[in-house]
Design an enzyme around this catalytic site. Structure first.
Site, PDB file in Angstrom:
ATOM      1  CE1 TYR A 155      18.582  57.894  37.801  1.00  0.00           C
ATOM      2  CE2 TYR A 155      17.292  57.761  35.802  1.00  0.00           C
ATOM      3  CZ  TYR A 155      18.473  58.022  36.436  1.00  0.00           C
ATOM      4  OH  TYR A 155      19.571  58.412  35.713  1.00  0.00           O
TER       5      TYR A 155
ATOM      6  CD  GLU B  74      21.309  60.382  37.930  1.00  0.00           C
ATOM      7  OE1 GLU B  74      21.358  59.344  37.262  1.00  0.00           O
ATOM      8  OE2 GLU B  74      22.216  60.733  38.711  1.00  0.00           O
TER       9      GLU B  74
END
Ligand code: GDP
Ligand code: MN
Length: 400
Positions: A119, A207
């Protein structure tokens, strides 16, 4: 403003961030052509990805019953079939709400073998008023659960906006991904490019989930498998090229209509429509409606200096919401001339043949003339002496 994954990947790729080769398609023929090109280039598999402004697509379900907004295909024919099952269909995910979103485009990309998913995100930390870069080893579709279970696994670096992301910080983040050697160096080059994209685009969020280690012909590489970018609306004026990425198909039609008249309209789920001037008054109006036992259906902010035409347009917009049972006009005329609002109300009521109860509270600049305009217009109005009085009357009228 939100943009699609394929657009986010273009912005990242322009700044040297690795993304899979691929292309976007709006028809099944186009999807097949993109897939054929990828197979011809030697890729063994492709992935077909629904493009909507919401995440959770992999685990989503189409209203048609077809499962999964992200699917792998072993041939161009299969990619075409998957595109056929997705295009024009409504995809429901955790983030879309039960109404879902219609898929207007699919992204077809080469699908490498994922070794590990991470992530990576850049956003603004409002508490410290600084950019923050987040990286963690728990990437992929279960990030929310992982973050709740083991929040310590996410590494955060607060960035001094004047200095930018420093090389030692990038290495620290790369290390937190558990990488070493060449891969650590690769990540330490990759992460600053993502930060640069966030900075240069005036984004509020970039993101990458998952950021993946891909096993491919040229060894193990880092690649942005999924990308989400939210742009700060206040920065858009500086970026005509980013304004062009807007997809009106993803936005609420009434909000678009309001935008055309330089009005801001926000849809909610109650039954009292609110026409106000200024965001602060909008919040106070919704609070007092709630306090009096009612629920706002929407609010429309006509801003500081609206014209009669804008006010009339505002009325037409709020009346298109089928849930509206009463209208509350709450205007405090500091800059705004109350008579302009009154003339707008009269015009709108006449043009729309309004039959719903209309409560009006006007205060401030030129209020006498405004009240005079309303009183002599022949339009039926419930007048509120104060904000509380007007709210009580609107709530009572909506319940009647
Ligand atoms: P999201 O569900 O909306 O977040 O969509 P993603 O783009 O993250 O896709 C969901 C999942 O599909 C990812 O977490 C990956 O595990 C998988 N996936 C997506 N693209 C590829 C790919 O190119 N190769 C492989 N093997 N898996 C992929
Ligand atoms: Mn994802």
């Amino acid at each position: 403003m939100n943009i699609h994954e394929y657009q986010a990947k273009q912005l990242l790729a322009q700044r040297g961030v690795g993304v899979p080769p691929g292309g976007v398609a709006t028809s099944t023929d186009e999807a097949r052509a993109v897939a054929e090109r990828l197979f011809a280039d030697g890729h063994a598999r492709v992935v077909v990805k629904s493009q909507i402004h919401a995440g959770g697509r992999g685990k989503g379900t189409f209203k048609s019953g077809f499962p999964g907004g992200v699917q792998l295909a072993q041939s161009a024919a299969e990619a075409q079939q998957l595109a056929e099952a997705m295009l024009g269909q409504v995809l429901v995910t955790k983030q879309t709400g039960p109404e879902g979103r219609t898929v207007g485009r699919v992204l077809i990309e080469a699908a490498g073998t994922i070794q590990k998913e991470f992530y990576l995100a850049v956003t603004l930390d409002r508490a410290s008023a600084r950019p923050v870069v987040l990286a963690g080893t728990e990437g992929g579709m279960d990030i929310e659960e992982a973050a709740a279970r083991t929040p310590g696994k996410i590494c955060r670096k607060s960035i001094d906006p004047a200095l930018g992301l420093m090389p030692y910080q990038a290495r620290g983040l790369a290390g937190a991904l558990g990488l070493s050697g060449d891969l650590l160096n690769a990540a330490a080059r990759f992460i600053p490019r993502v930060y640069r994209t966030w900075w240069e685009c005036d984004a509020s969020l970039v993101e990458i989930n998952p950021l993946a280690l891909l096993e491919g012909a040229d060894g193990t590489t880092l690649c942005a498998i999924d990308a989400k970018i939210n742009l700060d609306d206040n920065g858009l004026a500086r970026h005509p090229e980013l304004q062009a990425l807007r997809d009106l198909g993803e936005e609420a039609p009434l909000e678009i209509e309001a935008g055309k008249h330089q009005l801001s309209y926000i849809q909610m789920d109650g039954n009292i429509a609110c026409l106000v001037n200024g965001a602060g008054l909008a919040m106070a109006t919704m609070d007092i409606i709630q306090h009096c036992g009612g629920r706002p259906a929407n609010f429309l902010d006509v801003g500081g200096g609206a014209s009669t035409e804008q006010v009339a347009a505002a009325f037409k917009i709020i009346l298109q919401d089928p849930n509206v049972r009463a209208i509350l006009v709450n205007i405090f005329g500091g800059i705004m001339d109350c008579d302009i609002i009154a003339q707008g109300i009269v015009t709108a009521v006449r043009e729309t043949g309004l039959s719903l109860p209309l409560v009006v509270r006007l205060e401030g600049n030129n209020v006498r003339a405004g009240q005079q305009t309303l009183a002599t217009s022949g339009v039926t109005i419930i007048s509120g002496d104060s904000m509380a009085d007007a709210a009580q009357k609107a709530v009572a009228a909506a319940m009647a």
